[in-house]
Design a protein around this motif. Structure first.
Motif, short mmCIF file in Angstrom:
data_model
loop_
_atom_site.label_atom_id
_atom_site.label_comp_id
_atom_site.label_asym_id
_atom_site.label_seq_id
_atom_site.Cartn_x
_atom_site.Cartn_y
_atom_site.Cartn_z
N HIS A 235 0.81 -1.21 0.00
CA HIS A 235 0.00 0.00 0.00
C HIS A 235 0.85 1.27 0.00
CE1 HIS A 235 -3.39 -2.56 1.96
NE2 HIS A 235 -3.50 -2.54 0.65
N ALA A 236 2.16 1.13 0.06
CA ALA A 236 3.04 2.30 -0.02
C ALA A 236 3.07 2.81 -1.45
CB ALA A 236 4.45 1.92 0.43
N GLY A 237 3.04 4.12 -1.59
CA GLY A 237 3.07 4.72 -2.92
C GLY A 237 2.35 6.06 -2.94
N ASP A 238 1.93 6.48 -4.12
CA ASP A 238 1.28 7.77 -4.32
C ASP A 238 -0.23 7.59 -4.51
OD1 ASP A 238 3.71 9.23 -4.25
OD2 ASP A 238 4.10 8.66 -6.32
N TYR A 239 -1.01 8.37 -3.76
CA TYR A 239 -2.46 8.36 -3.88
C TYR A 239 -2.92 9.72 -4.40
CZ TYR A 239 -2.46 4.13 -1.00
OH TYR A 239 -2.24 2.85 -0.52
N VAL A 240 -3.92 9.72 -5.25
CA VAL A 240 -4.51 10.95 -5.75
C VAL A 240 -6.00 10.93 -5.44
CG1 VAL A 240 -5.10 12.33 -7.78
CG2 VAL A 240 -2.83 11.32 -7.58
N CYS A 241 -6.42 11.96 -4.73
CA CYS A 241 -7.85 12.16 -4.43
C CYS A 241 -8.37 13.20 -5.42
CB CYS A 241 -7.99 12.64 -2.98
SG CYS A 241 -9.62 13.30 -2.56
N ARG A 242 -9.33 12.80 -6.25
CA ARG A 242 -9.88 13.70 -7.26
C ARG A 242 -11.35 13.99 -6.93
NH1 ARG A 242 -9.10 15.57 -12.41
NH2 ARG A 242 -10.95 15.84 -13.71
N LEU B 5 -10.55 19.01 -8.88
CA LEU B 5 -9.36 19.29 -8.07
C LEU B 5 -8.71 17.96 -7.70
CD1 LEU B 5 -7.63 21.36 -6.45
CD2 LEU B 5 -9.17 20.92 -4.52
N ASN B 6 -7.38 17.91 -7.83
CA ASN B 6 -6.62 16.73 -7.43
C ASN B 6 -5.74 17.05 -6.22
OD1 ASN B 6 -7.64 15.29 -9.58
ND2 ASN B 6 -5.90 15.69 -10.91
N LYS B 7 -5.68 16.12 -5.27
CA LYS B 7 -4.78 16.21 -4.13
C LYS B 7 -3.96 14.93 -4.07
CE LYS B 7 -7.36 19.45 -1.28
NZ LYS B 7 -7.71 19.82 0.11
N THR B 8 -2.64 15.09 -3.95
CA THR B 8 -1.73 13.94 -3.96
C THR B 8 -1.18 13.68 -2.56
OG1 THR B 8 -1.09 14.41 -6.25
CG2 THR B 8 0.35 12.96 -4.99
N ILE B 9 -1.17 12.41 -2.19
CA ILE B 9 -0.63 11.98 -0.89
C ILE B 9 0.41 10.89 -1.15
CG2 ILE B 9 -1.15 10.97 1.37
CD1 ILE B 9 -4.08 11.88 0.89
N ARG B 10 1.62 11.10 -0.67
CA ARG B 10 2.68 10.08 -0.80
C ARG B 10 2.77 9.33 0.52
NH1 ARG B 10 6.27 8.46 -4.23
NH2 ARG B 10 8.21 7.49 -3.57
#
Length: 220
Positions: free
Chosen positions: A117-124, A140-145
């Motif tokens: 589950h480690a990696g980059d997530y994008v909430c759109r 709108l996009n928000k990125t969580i590493r």
């Protein structure tokens, strides 16, 4: 995670200026512990509370060491939560706004974190704002590493906050002890002094002693 309270409080205080109608945009934590639940926080505040709006959200994920993002979840108010990736079946659940078509909390929850589950997530978020006579759409996009660790670690903000708290306690304790010693010496000196010749002199000495000790009594 452990010892997050000081950093979370600081984040909330810094975000207050961006608050609209009770909505505060706070960044998600980025470190999850293996085997524990973890909330991927995504807040998208509507700038004008009086405006009617409808929203839906999609989440995307790119695993460490891979190329490209895959859709992992879709949520809209009147539809079911759709988990679109087998790696997240039974693990990824909706943890955001409910009972409203105007989604502002778009968070999801990983119920059992694994190394993959480690990696980059994008909430759109896609939102339609209804004004008089027309509908305005925006996305709108928000990125969580996200990093996955075997044991929780403390961030620097929480460590500094704890050190400052102990330093403040020590300083206040020393100051209070010094004030008490000063007051004790003044009272002792007044007791050893010759008796005043008249009542007005006695009242002046008593008044001075009370004024000097007022701070100590309040502190106690």
């Amino acid at each position: 995670m452990a010892a997050r309270s000081p950093s979370l409080l600081l984040g909330l205080l810094l975000a207050v200026t961006g608050c609209r109608a009770g909505c505060v945009e706070v960044d998600s934590h980025t470190e999850a512990v293996l085997g524990d639940p973890f909330k991927l926080l995504c807040i998208s505040c509507k700038r004008r509370s009086e405006t009617t709006a409808e929203a839906l959200t999609e989440w995307f994920f790119r695993e460490e060491g891979t190329q490209g993002f895959d859709k992992i979840l879709r949520y809209e108010p009147e539809g079911p939560v759709v988990v679109a990736d087998g790696r997240f079946e039974g693990v990824l659940v909706w943890n955001g706004s409910r009972g409203t078509r105007d989604l502002q909390d778009l968070s999801v929850l990983l119920t059992n974190v694994s190394a993959r589950h480690a990696g980059d997530y994008v909430c759109r978020v896609e939102r339609n704002l209804t004004f008089e006579g027309y509908v305005y759409s925006l996305a709108l996009n928000k990125t969580i590493r996200l990093a996955v660790v075997s044991k929780a670690t403390r961030d620097m903000a929480s460590i500094v906050s704890e050190i400052m708290m102990y330093v403040l306690i020590v300083v206040l304790t020393v100051w209070l002890a010094a004030e008490m010693l000063y007051c004790y010496r003044k009272v002792a000196a007044a007791a050893e002094a010759p008796a005043p010749e008249n009542a007005s002199e006695y009242l002046a000495i008593t008044s001075e002693s009370k004024e000097n000790c007022t701070g100590v009594q309040v502190a106690e």
